[in-house]
Scaffold this motif. Structure first.
Motif, mmCIF file in Angstrom:
data_model
loop_
_atom_site.group_PDB
_atom_site.id
_atom_site.type_symbol
_atom_site.label_atom_id
_atom_site.label_comp_id
_atom_site.label_asym_id
_atom_site.label_seq_id
_atom_site.Cartn_x
_atom_site.Cartn_y
_atom_site.Cartn_z
ATOM 1 N N ALA A 121 0.800 -1.230 0.000
ATOM 2 C CA ALA A 121 0.000 0.000 0.000
ATOM 3 C C ALA A 121 0.831 1.278 0.000
ATOM 4 C CB ALA A 121 -0.965 -0.005 1.187
ATOM 5 N N ARG A 122 1.918 1.320 0.784
ATOM 6 C CA ARG A 122 2.689 2.572 0.876
ATOM 7 C C ARG A 122 3.756 2.694 -0.203
ATOM 8 N NH1 ARG A 122 5.725 3.193 5.134
ATOM 9 N NH2 ARG A 122 5.228 1.259 6.196
ATOM 10 N N LYS A 123 3.864 1.699 -1.080
ATOM 11 C CA LYS A 123 4.792 1.845 -2.207
ATOM 12 C C LYS A 123 4.116 2.629 -3.323
ATOM 13 C CE LYS A 123 7.075 -2.468 -1.204
ATOM 14 N NZ LYS A 123 6.890 -3.921 -1.333
ATOM 15 N N LEU A 124 4.921 3.362 -4.089
ATOM 16 C CA LEU A 124 4.361 3.994 -5.275
ATOM 17 C C LEU A 124 4.001 2.901 -6.268
ATOM 18 C CD1 LEU A 124 6.888 6.886 -5.788
ATOM 19 C CD2 LEU A 124 4.441 7.160 -5.365
ATOM 20 N N ARG A 129 6.910 4.708 -11.237
ATOM 21 C CA ARG A 129 8.346 4.525 -11.030
ATOM 22 C C ARG A 129 9.091 4.132 -12.298
ATOM 23 N NH1 ARG A 129 8.365 -0.391 -7.759
ATOM 24 N NH2 ARG A 129 6.352 -0.371 -6.740
ATOM 25 N N GLU A 130 8.397 3.518 -13.236
ATOM 26 C CA GLU A 130 9.044 3.054 -14.480
ATOM 27 C C GLU A 130 9.729 4.224 -15.175
ATOM 28 O OE1 GLU A 130 8.664 -0.182 -16.227
ATOM 29 O OE2 GLU A 130 8.230 -0.736 -14.154
ATOM 30 N N GLU A 131 10.905 3.948 -15.764
ATOM 31 C CA GLU A 131 11.601 5.007 -16.497
ATOM 32 C C GLU A 131 10.910 5.301 -17.825
ATOM 33 O OE1 GLU A 131 14.619 6.438 -15.550
ATOM 34 O OE2 GLU A 131 15.421 5.078 -14.025
ATOM 35 N N ASN A 149 10.745 6.159 -5.457
ATOM 36 C CA ASN A 149 10.989 5.808 -6.861
ATOM 37 C C ASN A 149 11.722 4.478 -7.006
ATOM 38 O OD1 ASN A 149 9.645 7.874 -8.071
ATOM 39 N ND2 ASN A 149 11.464 9.116 -8.499
ATOM 40 N N GLY A 150 12.419 4.052 -5.961
ATOM 41 C CA GLY A 150 13.126 2.775 -6.027
ATOM 42 C C GLY A 150 12.303 1.609 -5.505
ATOM 43 N N PRO A 442 15.383 2.351 3.218
ATOM 44 C CA PRO A 442 16.209 2.504 2.016
ATOM 45 C C PRO A 442 15.506 1.952 0.779
ATOM 46 C CG PRO A 442 17.240 1.023 3.642
ATOM 47 C CD PRO A 442 15.935 1.455 4.220
ATOM 48 N N GLU A 443 15.796 2.531 -0.378
ATOM 49 C CA GLU A 443 15.185 2.057 -1.620
ATOM 50 C C GLU A 443 15.860 0.757 -2.051
ATOM 51 O OE1 GLU A 443 12.657 3.590 -2.984
ATOM 52 O OE2 GLU A 443 12.733 5.541 -1.999
ATOM 53 N N PRO A 444 15.067 -0.270 -2.404
ATOM 54 C CA PRO A 444 15.679 -1.511 -2.872
ATOM 55 C C PRO A 444 16.470 -1.350 -4.166
ATOM 56 C CG PRO A 444 13.262 -1.707 -2.815
ATOM 57 C CD PRO A 444 13.612 -0.363 -2.274
#
Ligand code: C2O
Length: 476
Positions: A121-124, A129-131, A149-150, A442-444
Motif C-alpha cells: 500500500a505505501r509503495k508507489l 516509477r518506471e523510467e 521511486n526505487g 532505504p530504496e531496494p
C-alpha cells in the motif's frame, strides 16, 4: 452523464503495470505538458492553481491573480476546495484522453496507502516509477521525489494513519483548542496559516512530506502526477468519514456553504466559480469511489464500534495547564522538551482526574507558531514515551512569511493525547514531548539522479529548518 468510478490504483496496478487508466493518464499528462503555461488546461497551469512561485515571466496569463495560488489550507475549506480542484482536473484529463483517441469516461484513480489488506500500500504503484512508457518514450509519471521511486515503502505507518482523523466526531471545532476532522472555521479564502483538521495533518500532510521532492511544497506539489491520486484518496476519506455512524455531517453554516468563492476553469478552459454548497455529494458531481467501506470497523480490539465512536466531548472552557518556556527547534536528531504542568484553577480538574471525573476532560497538546522553510518533513511525536502521531511540516513555509494575506505566524497543530495520559499514568507535574524525524526505509533499487526536462528550475531544495514557537498543554 454516466457515473464515473474512481478506482484503487493498486488494484489496477495488480492487473498490469500499464493498465489502461494509467497508460492513458501518462499520455494525457505528456500532452498537457506540451500546452503553454497560459492555457488553463496545461499541466503547468493546473499546478499553478495550487501554488506558483513565479519562474516563467512572459508566459503568465494576465488574470493569474484570480486563478493561481488558490489552494485552501489550514481551515474548513481544505476539503471542498480540493474536491472542486480534482473535479476540473479530472475533466481536463478525461477530455485530453478522448482527444488522443482513448476511451470516454476516464476517471482519476486514488492511492490508498493505508489499506491494511495490501502489503504494497505505501509503495508507489509501478507506473509512477518506471523510467519508460511501453512505447519507449520517457514516463511522465516518474518525477523527482524524496522517496519511493526505487520501490521502498514511502514514510512510516504513522504517516498513513487514518484512525486519528476518522475517529473525529465533528467536522469543525467549537473551540480553537479541540482538533477536528475538517479544519477550523474561517470566513474568507485562506491559502495558508491557521488550524488544520486532523485529515489535513495525517495522512494528507504527512504523505506529502513522506514522498517529498515536488510533493513537498505548495507550488510544486501539483507537478507530481501522484499528487492527484493522493488527493483523490483524501477526498475519498471525506466520504468514508461521512458514512461512518453517528452524526458525521458537514457544516451547515452559510459561512461554509456560500460565503467563499473558488474560481477555476472547466475542461474547455472557460471560467467557473464554485462554493462549498453542493460539494458534499460526490455522486451528484458524477463520480463514486470503488470502496468507501469503513476501514476501522472491528479494528479496535475490545471496544465496540459505537462506544469508540461516541467518546464524550464535554463542552467545557479549555484551560491551559502548561507551556514550554522556549521555542523548540526541530532538528535532524531527537529533540525533547519537558513541559511543566500546573494544577488547574479553573474548569479543568487536573491531569490526575482525567478519565475519572464525571465529565472527563480531553488533554490536548498544542504546537503553536510552527515556522520554518524548505521541503516538508515529518516528525514523529512522542508524549511521555508513547507515539502520538506525525507532525508534518507541509504548508509551514507558506504560512511563515508575512504577506498581505496573513501575518506569517506559522501553523498550529492540536494532538488529542487523552488516551496516552490515561494509559501511562502520567505525572501531573510534567509532560515529556519528543520529536524524532520520520525514518524512510532505504530504496531496494539504486536511484539514478533523475533528470526532469523542463522542470529543473522547479526542484525544491531538499530538507529544511523548522521550529515550534511553543508547546502547550490544555484541558478541554
Ligand atoms: Cu493543497 Cu495536498 O495540498
Amino acid at each position: 452523464m454516466a457515473t464515473r468510478t474512481r478506482r484503487d490504483v493498486w488494484k489496477l496496478s495488480k492487473i498490469k503495470v500499464w493498465e489502461d487508466t494509467l497508460l492513458w493518464y501518462a499520455k494525457a499528462v505528456a500532452k498537457m505538458q506540451e500546452r503553454k503555461l497560459s492555457d488553463p488546461t496545461s499541466w503547468r497551469y493546473q499546478a499553478a492553481i495550487h501554488g506558483y512561485a513565479g519562474n516563467a515571466p512572459g508566459e503568465e496569463p494576465a488574470d493569474k491573480a484570480t486563478y493561481w495560488n488558490q489552494c485552501q489550507h489550514h481551515c474548513w475549506f481544505f476539503l471542498p476546495w480540493h474536491r472542486w480542484y480534482l473535479y476540473y482536473f479530472e475533466a481536463i484529463v478525461a477530455k485530453t484522453v478522448r482527444e488522443l483517441g482513448g476511451p470516454a469516461g476516464w476517471s482519476l484513480p486514488y492511492w490508498n496507502y493505508s489499506d491494511a489488506s495490501n502489503p504494497d500500500a505505501r509503495k508507489l504503484p509501478p507506473a509512477f516509477r518506471e523510467e519508460k512508457l511501453p512505447d519507449g518514450k520517457p514516463n511522465p509519471l516518474r518525477v523527482n521525489r524524496g522517496a519511493g521511486n526505487g520501490g521502498a515503502n514511502v514514510g512510516s505507518p504513522g504517516s498513513a494513519d487514518i484512525k486519528i482523523c476518522l475517529k473525529q466526531p465533528k467536522f469543525t471545532a467549537e473551540s480553537a483548542i479541540v482538533p477536528r476532522f475538517g479544519g477550523a472555521k474561517v470566513t474568507a479564502n485562506n491559502h495558508s496559516g491557521g488550524i488544520q483538521g486532523q485529515l489535513e495533518r495525517t495522512p494528507h500532510g504527512s504523505m506529502h512530506g513522506a514522498v517529498g521532492g515536488l510533493m513537498g511544497t505548495f507550488e510544486t506539489a501539483g507537478l507530481d502526477p501522484i499528487f492527484w491520486l493522493h488527493h483523490a484518496n483524501i477526498d475519498r476519506l471525506w466520504d468514508v468519514w461521512r458514512k461512518r455512524p453517528s452524526g458525521h455531517v458537514d457544516p451547515t453554516d452559510t459561512d461554509w456553504l456560500d460565503r467563499v468563492k473558488f474560481p477555476f476553469h472547466d475542461a474547455d478552459g472557460r471560467p467557473v466559480t464554485k462554493t462549498s454548497r453542493g460539494v458534499s455529494d460526490s455522486a451528484a458531481l458524477g463520480y463514486v469511489y470503488e470502496d468507501i467501506s469503513d476501514p476501522l470497523r472491528g479494528a479496535l480490539e475490545g471496544v465496540s464500534f459505537d462506544e469508540e465512536e461516541e467518546s464524550p466531548m464535554p463542552s467545557r472552557i479549555p484551560e491551559m495547564i502548561g507551556a514550554s518556556n522556549a521555542p523548540v527547534p526541530l532538528t535532524a536528531g531527537r529533540t525533547a522538551t519537558e513541559v511543566p504542568l500546573t494544577a488547574p484553577t479553573g474548569p479543568g480538574a487536573g491531569l490526575e482526574s482525567v478519565g475519572g471525573a464525571a465529565e472527563p476532560a480531553r488533554v490536548i497538546v498544542a504546537f503553536e507558531n510552527v515556522t520554518g522553510e524548505g521541503v516538508a518533513q515529518n516528525f514523529a511525536v512522542y508524549v511521555n514515551g508513547t507515539f502520538a502521531g506525525i507532525l508534518p511540516t507541509f504548508g509551514v513555509p507558506e504560512a511563515s512569511g508575512a504577506t498581505e494575506k496573513h501575518p506569517g505566524g506559522g501553523l498550529e497543530y492540536r494532538f488529542d493525547v487523552t488516551e496516552i495520559v490515561q494509559q501511562t499514568g502520567a505525572d501531573p507535574r510534567t509532560m515529556r514531548v519528543e520529536f524524532v524525524p520520520e525514518q524512510q526505509e532505504p530504496e531496494p533499487e539504486p536511484q539514478p539522479e533523475a533528470e526532469d526536462a523542463g522542470l529543473e528550475s522547479m526542484q525544491p531544495r531538499r530538507g529544511g529548518t523548522f521550529e515550534i514557537g511553543r508547546v502547550s498543554v490544555y484541558l478541554a
